[in-house]
Design a protein around this motif. Sequence first.
Motif, PDB file in Angstrom:
ATOM      1  N   ASP A 125       0.982  -1.587  -0.298  1.00  0.00           N
ATOM      2  CA  ASP A 125       0.411   0.010  -0.219  1.00  0.00           C
ATOM      3  C   ASP A 125       0.857   1.248   0.059  1.00  0.00           C
ATOM      4  O   ASP A 125       0.726   1.857  -1.090  1.00  0.00           O
ATOM      5  N   PHE A 126       1.720   1.082   1.051  1.00  0.00           N
ATOM      6  CA  PHE A 126       2.675   2.703   0.458  1.00  0.00           C
ATOM      7  C   PHE A 126       4.373   1.931   0.931  1.00  0.00           C
ATOM      8  O   PHE A 126       4.532   1.098   1.467  1.00  0.00           O
ATOM      9  N   LEU A 127       5.274   2.713   0.608  1.00  0.00           N
ATOM     10  CA  LEU A 127       6.084   3.019   0.390  1.00  0.00           C
ATOM     11  C   LEU A 127       7.133   3.718   1.185  1.00  0.00           C
ATOM     12  O   LEU A 127       6.193   5.156   0.622  1.00  0.00           O
ATOM     13  N   ALA A 128       7.426   3.981   2.069  1.00  0.00           N
ATOM     14  CA  ALA A 128       7.766   5.690   3.035  1.00  0.00           C
ATOM     15  C   ALA A 128       9.523   5.256   2.840  1.00  0.00           C
ATOM     16  O   ALA A 128      10.131   6.155   1.811  1.00  0.00           O
ATOM     17  N   ASN A 129       9.942   4.760   3.969  1.00  0.00           N
ATOM     18  CA  ASN A 129      10.589   4.918   4.008  1.00  0.00           C
ATOM     19  C   ASN A 129      12.184   3.362   3.785  1.00  0.00           C
ATOM     20  O   ASN A 129      13.258   3.323   3.594  1.00  0.00           O
ATOM     21  N   GLY A 130      10.869   2.283   2.818  1.00  0.00           N
ATOM     22  CA  GLY A 130      11.134   1.316   1.909  1.00  0.00           C
ATOM     23  C   GLY A 130      12.252  -0.272   3.390  1.00  0.00           C
ATOM     24  O   GLY A 130      11.902  -1.016   2.404  1.00  0.00           O
ATOM     25  N   TYR A 131      11.511   0.257   4.287  1.00  0.00           N
ATOM     26  CA  TYR A 131      11.919  -1.316   4.992  1.00  0.00           C
ATOM     27  C   TYR A 131      11.085  -2.592   4.956  1.00  0.00           C
ATOM     28  O   TYR A 131      11.600  -3.053   4.862  1.00  0.00           O
ATOM     29  N   ALA A 132       9.920  -1.972   4.478  1.00  0.00           N
ATOM     30  CA  ALA A 132       8.529  -2.974   4.176  1.00  0.00           C
ATOM     31  C   ALA A 132       9.072  -3.871   3.112  1.00  0.00           C
ATOM     32  O   ALA A 132       9.523  -4.901   3.298  1.00  0.00           O
ATOM     33  N   MET A 133       9.643  -2.914   2.054  1.00  0.00           N
ATOM     34  CA  MET A 133       9.736  -3.600   0.952  1.00  0.00           C
ATOM     35  C   MET A 133      10.949  -3.894   0.842  1.00  0.00           C
ATOM     36  O   MET A 133      11.713  -5.085   0.160  1.00  0.00           O
ATOM     37  N   ARG A 134      11.945  -3.711   1.965  1.00  0.00           N
ATOM     38  CA  ARG A 134      13.317  -4.255   1.712  1.00  0.00           C
ATOM     39  C   ARG A 134      13.279  -5.192   2.819  1.00  0.00           C
ATOM     40  O   ARG A 134      13.663  -6.334   2.060  1.00  0.00           O
TER      41      ARG A 134
END
Length: 192
Positions: A125-134
């Motif tokens: 849903d969101f990309l902020a600092n990218g921690y979840a994505m990393r």
Amino acid sequence: MNFLEERILKDGVVKEGNVLKVDSFLNHQMDISLFEQIGAEFKRRFADKNINKILTIEASGIGIAAITARHFDVPVVFAKKAKSININGEIYQTEVESFTHKVTNKVIVAKQFIQPTDRILIIDDFLANGYAMRGLIEIIQQSKASIEGIGIVIEKGFQQGGKVIREHGYQVESLAIIQSMDAKTGEIVFGK
Ligand code: 5GP
């Protein structure tokens, strides 16, 4: 302005601490007609990719990933935030710091659901600092599957995640990119 940017301006609420609340249509109440449009747009943007699986993370990625999966006709796997530890080696795991809750979660996926031959689209849903994505990228790297692309509903372009992940060479498609937002005035400015 696209359909999602219009909806964010209409129903999004800017909170202190760089948080955009989209609870009325995206991650508490879910507008499924909007999700349909989001899914169709991800399909259009990744039309040239031979995707056979979607990976997301619980909880708020699941609804979006599920509707998007209908457009690709593929299954969805969601990474679980879990307390359990890996005793038998049958799970991939990593740790993800939560932007909204300021805690670190252990995130796991059962090995049987990601194969080295899988060609994966990551959705969140969101990309902020990218921690979840990393964290999701790391899990796929552990599995040796390939990452065909990353689809984000709302990217906060003034935070570093998008830049860092694009620098690693991934195709990141964000349907709305917020360039700036102001909790005092409620103003939201979109960028490219
Ligand atoms: P990141 O790991 O990129 O810093 O943050 C991504 C995760 O944090 C997303 O999965 C999302 O759930 C949550 N998040 C980050 N920023 C926001 C925000 O402004 N509003 C909401 N509602 N969730 C956010």
